[in-house]
Write an enzyme that holds these catalytic residues in place. Structure first.
Site, PDB file in Angstrom:
ATOM      1  N   THR A 187     -10.903 -15.433 -34.749  1.00  0.00           N
ATOM      2  CA  THR A 187     -10.663 -14.147 -34.088  1.00  0.00           C
ATOM      3  C   THR A 187      -9.375 -13.611 -34.674  1.00  0.00           C
ATOM      4  O   THR A 187      -8.503 -14.385 -35.075  1.00  0.00           O
ATOM      5  CB  THR A 187     -10.491 -14.313 -32.566  1.00  0.00           C
ATOM      6  OG1 THR A 187      -9.364 -15.141 -32.344  1.00  0.00           O
ATOM      7  CG2 THR A 187     -11.704 -14.925 -31.924  1.00  0.00           C
ATOM      8  N   GLU A 333     -16.197 -15.111 -29.908  1.00  0.00           N
ATOM      9  CA  GLU A 333     -16.405 -16.309 -29.084  1.00  0.00           C
ATOM     10  C   GLU A 333     -17.782 -16.361 -28.440  1.00  0.00           C
ATOM     11  O   GLU A 333     -18.178 -17.374 -27.881  1.00  0.00           O
ATOM     12  CB  GLU A 333     -15.355 -16.355 -27.952  1.00  0.00           C
ATOM     13  CG  GLU A 333     -13.943 -16.636 -28.402  1.00  0.00           C
ATOM     14  CD  GLU A 333     -13.154 -15.377 -28.782  1.00  0.00           C
ATOM     15  OE1 GLU A 333     -13.801 -14.378 -29.169  1.00  0.00           O
ATOM     16  OE2 GLU A 333     -11.926 -15.405 -28.705  1.00  0.00           O
ATOM     17  N   LYS A 442      -0.306   0.456 -17.094  1.00  0.00           N
ATOM     18  CA  LYS A 442       0.063   0.158 -15.706  1.00  0.00           C
ATOM     19  C   LYS A 442       1.030   1.216 -15.190  1.00  0.00           C
ATOM     20  O   LYS A 442       2.194   1.218 -15.543  1.00  0.00           O
ATOM     21  CB  LYS A 442       0.665  -1.239 -15.606  1.00  0.00           C
ATOM     22  CG  LYS A 442      -0.316  -2.292 -16.055  1.00  0.00           C
ATOM     23  CD  LYS A 442       0.244  -3.699 -15.964  1.00  0.00           C
ATOM     24  CE  LYS A 442      -0.734  -4.671 -16.622  1.00  0.00           C
ATOM     25  NZ  LYS A 442      -0.561  -4.786 -18.075  1.00  0.00           N
ATOM     26  N   TRP A 447      -3.832   0.827 -12.330  1.00  0.00           N
ATOM     27  CA  TRP A 447      -4.235   0.706 -13.731  1.00  0.00           C
ATOM     28  C   TRP A 447      -4.937   1.963 -14.225  1.00  0.00           C
ATOM     29  O   TRP A 447      -5.784   2.522 -13.535  1.00  0.00           O
ATOM     30  CB  TRP A 447      -5.175  -0.489 -13.918  1.00  0.00           C
ATOM     31  CG  TRP A 447      -4.486  -1.801 -13.815  1.00  0.00           C
ATOM     32  CD1 TRP A 447      -3.187  -2.012 -13.437  1.00  0.00           C
ATOM     33  CD2 TRP A 447      -5.049  -3.081 -14.083  1.00  0.00           C
ATOM     34  NE1 TRP A 447      -2.912  -3.356 -13.460  1.00  0.00           N
ATOM     35  CE2 TRP A 447      -4.040  -4.029 -13.853  1.00  0.00           C
ATOM     36  CE3 TRP A 447      -6.306  -3.515 -14.507  1.00  0.00           C
ATOM     37  CZ2 TRP A 447      -4.240  -5.398 -14.022  1.00  0.00           C
ATOM     38  CZ3 TRP A 447      -6.515  -4.876 -14.674  1.00  0.00           C
ATOM     39  CH2 TRP A 447      -5.491  -5.801 -14.439  1.00  0.00           C
TER      40      TRP A 447
END
Ligand code: ADP
Length: 545
Positions: A187, A333, A442, A447
């Site tokens: 990754t 993954e 934030k 959020w």
């Protein structure tokens, strides 16, 4: 009591057996690295993969457990290397040429790659890097004798076509445990060092089958598939396996991924299904916009993922070209497909306007993927389409550890993998990525989804690309800055962008400022590099601050 069915380990060579035996004369078309279009068939790929396997085992000592790297574009030869090496029980480690030299050196050394198969394009790179790669035994240059560099300082250079010519096309694949490793992909590691994901034969076969399902990519032998997504990005989204399972005709675009070249193959080869990250489609759509006479009559559907697909791209395909878009989400993954935005039994009855709101989401979990959203204490959150939490996944093609045991914190004791993404799941089961947890903005304890801001901004006329980042704010902690690249010749202003966004996102989500730039940086896997952007704007102050 055990069942009385045959032992039939799920090895990836079974896929090649199937394609060669039952779709033997189906064509594989490639744009070669040397330039010309090359045509072959599954039957021929099968013979050459076997020849390659016998040659690399005899001459290079590649066998069970050997890790061999490839740095190569999507071509028939790259496919042969995957099957030839994997078929021996070896592991193909795909290297992404877009990584920085230091990252490449780290990855090759960390994986302890033995032999490296390199396209001609990357010979100069390895000539420079090889002194820092002490464990690499040598380099196979993926070309014929005629195109081999006349002089090269590469360690033990081997000509690919000569290697194949010395092998036995009747070589018999060995049988071994289906859980044996066969592929490796790092990754890109936006935080910390890249981490190695190790696929098995079983995980690739199961994941490939999953991708063929009608509620997934819906692949069949009636398709002509063009994986624009490179084989070095996230296991090529299964396509090097699922195309063979379905027996589809395959078009491999080689090194040329610009709008005009991609269009040329889509059109001439009558591709019905293709897949890549949004930036590739932005280039194609730009090319189409500049050449209004061009159409895509054969192209039925395009899978878009790797980062959030902006509504503007989806609408352009569907409304202007009659091509359906499958929005997919996944991760290296996860082999990598984790969800797909296709209609379900329940959503197919929805009116078009309602469906479009759902179509923009990242979609539903296919068979063999399970997912949940949780709070920070690992408590499952409701599927109400509003509550967002950490997205966790499970399945036979989901990693249970990284190579050499790194990054163990992402794997729960109860077997769930924490994706690092923040998401909602609606009552129809459609998951929507709000953000990568480190990119969420934030503001005042709440959020803001950078993805939502980008999506809305990119539908504004005159906007080519947009990225939202959170920057420090005295009162609110962070506030969004929208960074915009204008379309060629466009003069769209800050006020026009903000007016366009009003009413489409909550008022307090509206960016505090809009900065116009010439380009937005991307990572090696085509994502907006928020890290680089935050770095670029670190001295920036909001007008209100
Ligand atoms: P890398 O981290 O090396 O770029 P991946 O391609 O595996 O490699 O990245 C996976 C991540 O990409 C996901 O965790 C998610 O944040 C993002 N991603 C992938 N597809 C989508 C999508 N359709 N919408 C939003 N984010 C996506």
């Amino acid at each position: 009591m055990l069942g009385l069915m045959q032992e039939f380990p799920l090895l990836v060579t079974r896929l090649l057996d199937h394609a060669a035996r039952w779709h033997g004369d189906t064509e594989i078309v490639s744009r070669s690295v040397e330039g010309p279009i090359h045509r072959t068939s599954y039957a021929e790929i099968d013979r050459r993969s076997r020849a390659l396997a016998s040659a690399v085992s005899n001459r290079l000592g590649i066998g069970m457990g050997s890790i061999a790297a490839t740095m190569a574009w999507n071509t028939w030869r790259h496919l042969e290397i995957w099957y030839g090496v994997m078929g021996l029980g070896g592991i193909v480690h795909t290297l992404n040429p877009r990584l920085f030299a230091d990252q490449l050196v780290y990855i090759v050394n960390h994986a302890e790659d033995g032999w490296v198969f390199t396209d001609l394009s990357f010979v100069p790179l390895f000539e420079k890097l090889q002194d820092r790669l002490p464990k690499v035994k040598g380099f196979v240059v993926i070309t014929d004798r005629q195109h081999m560099p006349a002089e090269t300082s590469l360690r033990n250079p081997v000509c690919y076509e000569e290697l194949i010519a010395s092998g036995d096309p009747g070589f018999a694949w060995p049988e071994f445990d289906e859980n044996t490793a066969c592929g490796m992909c790092y990754t890109s590691g936006t935080t910390g060092n890249p981490k190695g994901v190790v696929y098995s034969h079983r995980s690739n076969v199961l994941h490939g089958m999953m991708c063929c399902l009608s509620d997934a990519l819906g692949l069949s032998s009636r398709d002509t598939i063009m994986p624009v997504v490179p084989m070095f990005h996230a296991n090529a989204w299964s396509l090097a396996f699922s195309s063979l399972i379905s027996g589809a005709r395959l078009v491999l675009p080689g090194p040329k991924l610009d709008g005009a070249s991609v269009y040329e193959l889509l059109d001439r080869e009558r591709v019905t299904f293709t897949a890549a990250v949004p930036t590739v489609w932005m280039m194609l759509l730009k090319h189409l916009e500049q050449n209004p006479a061009l159409r895509l009559p054969a192209l039925e559907r395009v899978a878009i993922g790797g980062s959030a697909c902006p509504e503007a791209i989806m609408k352009a395909f569907v409304e202007n070209y009659g091509t359906d878009v499958i929005h997919a989400w996944g991760m290296t993954e996860m082999s990598p497909i984790g969800s797909l935005g296709v209609k379900s039994g329940r959503t197919s009855a929805l009116p078009d306007g309602e469906w479009w709101k759902i179509k923009l989401k990242q979609g539903r979990a296919p068979f063999l993927v399970d997912m949940k959203i949780t709070d920070d204490d690992n408590r499952a959150l409701p599927h109400d389409g509003r509550t967002f939490g950490r997205l966790k996944v499970k399945g036979p093609a989901v990693a249970r550890a990284y190579f050499k045991g790194e990054g163990a914190a992402a794997f729960d004791a109860d077997g769930w993998f924490d994706t690092g993404d923040v998401a909602t799941i609606d009552p129809y089961g459609y998951m929507n990525i709000t953000d990568r947890s480190k990119d969420v903005i934030k503001s005042g304890g709440e959020w803001i989804s950078s993805i939502d801001l980008e999506n809305v901004a990119m539908a504004c006329p005159g906007v080519q690309e947009a990225a939202a980042i959170g920057l420090p704010h005295l009162k609110w902690d962070e506030r969004p800055l929208l960074v915009v690249v204008r379309k060629e010749g466009a003069t769209v202003s800050k006020q026009q962008v903000l007016t366009h966004m009003e009413g489409k996102v909550a008022k307090w989500w509206l960016p505090d400022d809009v900065a116009f730039v010439d380009d937005i940086p991307h990572t090696a896997t085509g994502k907006i590099s928020k890290l680089t952007l935050r770095e670029r704007f670190k001295d920036y102050r909001f007008p209100s601050a």
